[in-house]
Scaffold this active site. Structure first.
Site, mmCIF file in Angstrom:
data_model
loop_
_atom_site.group_PDB
_atom_site.id
_atom_site.type_symbol
_atom_site.label_atom_id
_atom_site.label_comp_id
_atom_site.label_asym_id
_atom_site.label_seq_id
_atom_site.Cartn_x
_atom_site.Cartn_y
_atom_site.Cartn_z
ATOM 1 N N GLU A 133 -0.927 1.153 -1.005
ATOM 2 C CA GLU A 133 -0.991 -0.130 -1.796
ATOM 3 C C GLU A 133 -1.763 -1.346 -1.424
ATOM 4 O OE1 GLU A 133 3.613 0.243 -3.461
ATOM 5 O OE2 GLU A 133 3.354 -1.197 -1.901
ATOM 6 N N CYS A 134 -2.442 -1.689 -2.175
ATOM 7 C CA CYS A 134 -3.463 -2.913 -1.646
ATOM 8 C C CYS A 134 -3.913 -2.968 -0.403
ATOM 9 C CB CYS A 134 -2.531 -4.329 -1.966
ATOM 10 S SG CYS A 134 -3.322 -5.976 -2.008
#
Length: 450
Positions: free
Chosen positions: A334-335
């Site tokens: 994620e990210c």
């Protein structure tokens, strides 16, 4: 309010234990609401009270400060991302043991759909508005009046003036208030107690070695003000006994990256993995040379751009990530976790760093915010409804890889972040709230889908 968000008024819920409670809000970001919430939590905690704090909106940094101040984990309340039922259950559970419940708002009191004001009205919370008043006089009263009277009424409103210069200034501000808005006091300017910030928000609690000293100084500043008094009690309803999710990850170990570069982790996400039956193994991509024995990996967001040199130098860990992918271990990135899996990361100074190379292309830090907002993620083969989450980043990617899908913005139904899937790797800028769809999370991390 989104069409899929039915709200239940506080008056219609069965009564539970009533606990003094307060929502701390402001007319905008940067007014000092995190500082005041943390100071209130610290003030009451050191007086021996059990304080539980919640954060409105998707946020990872403020909760670490609030947890340090209160001595207890801080969960998120977001009427779209976490949902009303999740928020109501967490508040009701906290009310069983708490002497005080504080909820910190997000952005301005009325900003967003749903907003902090919606949270206050839904749960019958009185509101404390923190207003940065250093450069205003009677306009303070006009601003307070607007906050209190815009939309449906609140249970009660009080205001705290922040950044006040003198006693005469405080008297002027207090005199500007209408009679239905209570005066909670004035805080002077105090740069030595301020909480430092950077591009993604405040520093995390473990990055501030003098945090407790700062919090005690802030708490001392509130101790003699009206705001130090306990707010009125609020009944949050009876705790709801929700069925635990099927233990789809029983017998599996999920390795989670956690260090200075990877720190954006909702406590509820770890709770969800445990409820699914998983064992948790923590590791540090900055310091460890190998992965722990595991069946799947989760690389959450954080600040890889601030640690590019160290990440690139840890060639053993980068190799371990590549080997885990080659062996077919499910990986959710994620990210910031995704950023570390591209070929190259270019930091804000323009320096390029070699990363794990599981995603072709380059991710580059920008000076301006690239994206922010709620996101809904639906992928082929995943059970249930969309997984809800949000995006907030300053970097942009350039890749030859075609996205498998795109997230959707619930605001307008428009195209959101790209979702990449390469073998057993799923990567995107979206920070997922696991409790919004535990079955889909289990499927992403290698559990059965039914």
């Amino acid at each position: 309010m989104p069409a899929d968000l039915p709200l239940t008024s506080a008056d219609s819920m069965p009564e539970g234990r009533a606990v003094p409670a307060l929502l701390v809000a402001a007319p905008a970001s940067g007014q000092g609401k995190t500082t005041v919430t943390a100071a209130l939590a610290r003030l009451h905690a050191r007086q021996g009270r059990v304080v539980r704090v919640f954060k409105t909106g998707p946020d990872f940094l403020d909760p670490t400060l609030l947890a340090a101040a209160s001595g207890a984990p801080v969960d998120s309340i977001d009427l779209w991302m976490t949902g009303e039922a999740d928020a109501r259950a967490r508040l009701a559970a906290a009310a069983q043991s708490a002497d005080l419940i504080l909820v910190e708002g997000v952005m301005g009191l009325h900003d967003g759909t749903p907003s902090s004001a919606d949270v206050a009205r839904l749960f019958g919370l009185p509101v404390l508005a923190v207003i940065q008043a250093g450069a205003m006089a009677q306009t303070f009263g006009a601003l307070a009046y607007g906050l209190a009277h815009y939309g449906q009424p609140f249970r009660a409103m009080q205001v705290l003036a922040n950044g006040v210069g003198t006693g005469r200034h405080a008297d002027m501000l207090r005199g500007s208030l209408p009679p239905d808005i209570a005066w909670s006091g004035a805080l002077p300017r105090d740069a030595s107690a301020a909480l430092p910030e950077r591009h993604l928000g405040l520093f995390s609690a473990d990055e501030l070695p003098d945090l407790m000293t700062r919090l005690d100084r802030l708490a001392d500043g509130l101790a003699e003000l009206p705001v130090s008094q306990l707010p009125p009690p609020v009944a949050f309803g009876q705790p709801v006994s929700t069925p635990a999710p099927t233990r789809l990850l029983a017998g599996k170990t999920i390795a989670i990256a956690r260090d200075d570069a990877f720190r954006f982790i909702y406590p509820a996400n770890v709770e969800t993995l445990s409820a699914l039956g998983a064992q948790i193994a923590w590791f540090s991509p900055l310091r460890d040379a190998a992965l722990p024995a595991c069946d799947a990996l989760w690389l959450p967001g954080g600040y890889p751009e601030l640690h590019g040199t160290t990440l690139a130098a840890n060639v053993a860990m980068l190799g371990a990530l590549r080997e885990a992918h080659a062996q077919g271990l499910p990986i959710l990135a994620e990210c910031g976790g995704m950023m570390a899996l591209f070929d190259t990361l270019v930091d804000k100074d323009g320096v390029a760093h070699d990363m794990a190379g599981l995603l072709p292309g380059t991710v580059t830090m920008q000076r301006r915010l690239a994206a922010i907002g709620h996101q809904a993620v639906t992928l082929p083969g995943l059970p249930g409804d969309a997984i809800r989450g949000h995006t907030f980043h300053y970097s942009q990617t350039q890749s030859s890889l075609m996205p498998t899908a795109y997230a959707v913005s619930p605001r307008d139904g428009g195209q959101g972040e790209a979702i990449y899937r390469v073998g057993t790797l799923t990567a995107s800028y979206v920070h997922l709230y696991f409790a919004s769809n535990p079955q889909a999370i289990a499927a992403l991390l290698g559990g059965p889908t039914a």
